[in-house]
Design a protein around this motif. Structure first.
Motif, mmCIF file in Angstrom:
data_model
loop_
_atom_site.group_PDB
_atom_site.id
_atom_site.type_symbol
_atom_site.label_atom_id
_atom_site.label_comp_id
_atom_site.label_asym_id
_atom_site.label_seq_id
_atom_site.Cartn_x
_atom_site.Cartn_y
_atom_site.Cartn_z
ATOM 1 N N HIS A 1 40.608 47.102 47.064
ATOM 2 C CA HIS A 1 40.339 46.879 45.630
ATOM 3 C C HIS A 1 38.881 47.202 45.319
ATOM 4 N N MET B 1 44.738 38.370 40.765
ATOM 5 C CA MET B 1 43.414 37.834 41.080
ATOM 6 C C MET B 1 43.241 36.639 40.143
ATOM 7 N N ASP C 1 35.331 45.398 46.094
ATOM 8 C CA ASP C 1 35.135 45.180 44.650
ATOM 9 C C ASP C 1 33.958 45.994 44.125
ATOM 10 N N HIS D 1 36.274 49.198 41.993
ATOM 11 C CA HIS D 1 36.204 49.737 40.625
ATOM 12 C C HIS D 1 35.562 51.121 40.688
#
Ligand code: RAT
Ligand code: ZN
Length: 432
Positions: free
Chosen positions: A41, A273, A370, A43
């Protein structure tokens, strides 16, 4: 007699490649650094998504984790900060957190580690060397280099079909890039249906504010179309600490009647999440979210009532971590992952990871980065390996103490399972 059997045992162990206690930590470190991880995960964005992908020193310094720290060490008001250019914001953060104070927090140390990794100055009054270094990079080879430095083979993205910039890019077609895997992020679809349903309507779906039967069928069609377009590895949503399931709400109906059936039909896991306490301080924007303890009975209900769905779950509150492990023991369709956001500090990662190993063995995913800015994966994965090595080594020492044995190959198998295999099995894909 005793001595002979001990010698025989040592010889037999050596033949099987069994490690001695003194060899374990170094072997774990070596295996961790040799294994290429899947970052399940982030971005980050593939180069095909253009300007959405953030990288370079100004983006690193204006990461929202650092902005939150900046307002504690500078007298600048948020309203003034938001009027500055990105470059001026980065200068202000460098001055307050790196020049006037020692960068000892996790996020500030991360910037230092990235500068160090590229051989750039880690102190000094300005950022000129760093800026000119990043200006001279071309994105494709820079990504290659950064992934190699971070020891990762794939970054899983977060892709929002209703984002006004991103959505149209996917509509026009995005070249697949094996280094980046898409994820269908559903926050906008699931949250604030009353404002977002029109975005689906604008894409040609016959939906209404009431989210009636017809709308639910249309949302399933929307998910299936976006699945074809994006080829996501899972669907995902971030949920507040107040999340309840089931309940009398549009969100609950959208989850049970649209998202879960679509995930089953498309054979995709759903990532939840849970635990954000949104915008406790809107003045600091993205940095203004906090954390709340969730009631994980919602998760119990989901895992029990939907045994044919697979759930990837991360919880934000430290207080929810033990419960998450207990639920994972009860439900094999639940895969705990990561130590997220305010948890991603060595002291807390250590506590959570030890607890997970003790309760779940190797059947969980210890970490995701993240990362929002490309080069962050360098320090985040470096720190994960550094925290993980003594934890895993200690588990093997305990196993030896109890009469077990461990080989380099066993350690390789375990690290591979933790940082690649569990995720690949969940998304039912082999290879990258
Ligand atoms: O950790 C973060 O950067 C948060 O702002 C969130 O984006 C979180 O990771 C999320 O995916 O919702
Ligand atoms: Zn995230």
């Amino acid at each position: 007699m005793e001595a002979t059997s001990l010698r025989e045992k040592i010889q037999a162990n050596a033949a099987r490649g069994t490690l001695l206690p003194g060899q374990i930590l170094a072997t774990v470190e070596e295996v961790l650094s040799a294994t290429q991880f899947v970052d399940m995960h982030t971005h980050l964005f593939s180069p095909a998504l253009g300007k959405l992908g953030l990288w370079g020193i100004d983006e690193l310094l204006t990461y929202h984790y650092l902005e939150a720290e900046f307002f504690r060490s500078s007298s600048m008001k948020p309203e003034q900060y938001w009027t500055l250019s990105k470059r001026a914001q980065a200068d202000a953060i460098w001055q307050a957190l790196f020049v006037e104070n020692s960068p000892v927090s996790e996020s500030t140390r991360g910037v230092i580690a990235v500068l160090q990794a590229f051989g750039l100055p880690t102190s000094g009054p300005d950022l000129e060397d760093a800026r000119s270094f990043f200006r001279s990079q071309t994105i494709d080879s820079h990504i290659q280099n950064v992934f190699q430095m971070a020891g990762m083979k794939t970054a899983v993205m977060t892709n929002d079909p209703l984002d006004t910039e991103e959505g149209p890019m996917w509509m026009n077609g995005i070249r697949a890039d094996s280094r980046f895997q898409p994820v269908l992020r559903l926050d906008r679809v699931l949250w604030g249906w009353s404002t977002h349903w029109q975005k689906l309507a604008a894409q040609g779906y016959d939906v209404s504010e009431r989210a009636d039967e017809k709308s639910l069928a249309e949302i399933r069609r929307f998910l299936s179309d976006w699945h074809k377009r994006m080829q996501p590895v899972y669907m995902a949503v971030s949920l507040p600490f107040t999340f309840q399931f089931p309940e009398q709400s549009t969100l609950s109906r959208l989850v049970s009647e649209a998202v879960l059936p679509a995930c089953r039909e498309l054979d995709l896991p759903l990532s939840l999440m849970i635990g954000v306490r949104r915008q406790v301080n809107p003045r600091i924007r993205l940095a203004g979210d906090a954390v709340g303890k969730a009631n994980l009975q919602a998760l119990e209900n989901l895992c029990r009532d939907y045994p044919d769905n697979r759930f990837l779950v991360s919880v934000l509150s430290r207080e929810n971590q033990h419960e998450l492990c207990v639920y994972a023991r009860k439900f094999a369709n639940l895969m705990p992952f990561g130590c997220w956001w305010f948890l991603n500090n060595p002291s807390i990662v250590e506590e959570i990871t030890r607890e997970r190993i003790e309760l779940l063995g190797t059947s969980f995913i210890p970490q995701h980065s993240d990362a929002r800015v490309l080069e962050q994966v360098i320090y985040k994965w470096h720190n994960t390996r550094a925290t993980m090595a003594p934890i895993l080594a200690n588990s093997y020492q305990l196993l030896l103490r109890d009469g077990g044995s461990i080989s380099r190959e066993d350690i390789r198998r375990d690290v591979e399972r933790l940082f690649c295999g569990n995720f690949q099995q969940w998304i039912r894909r082999k290879g990258n």
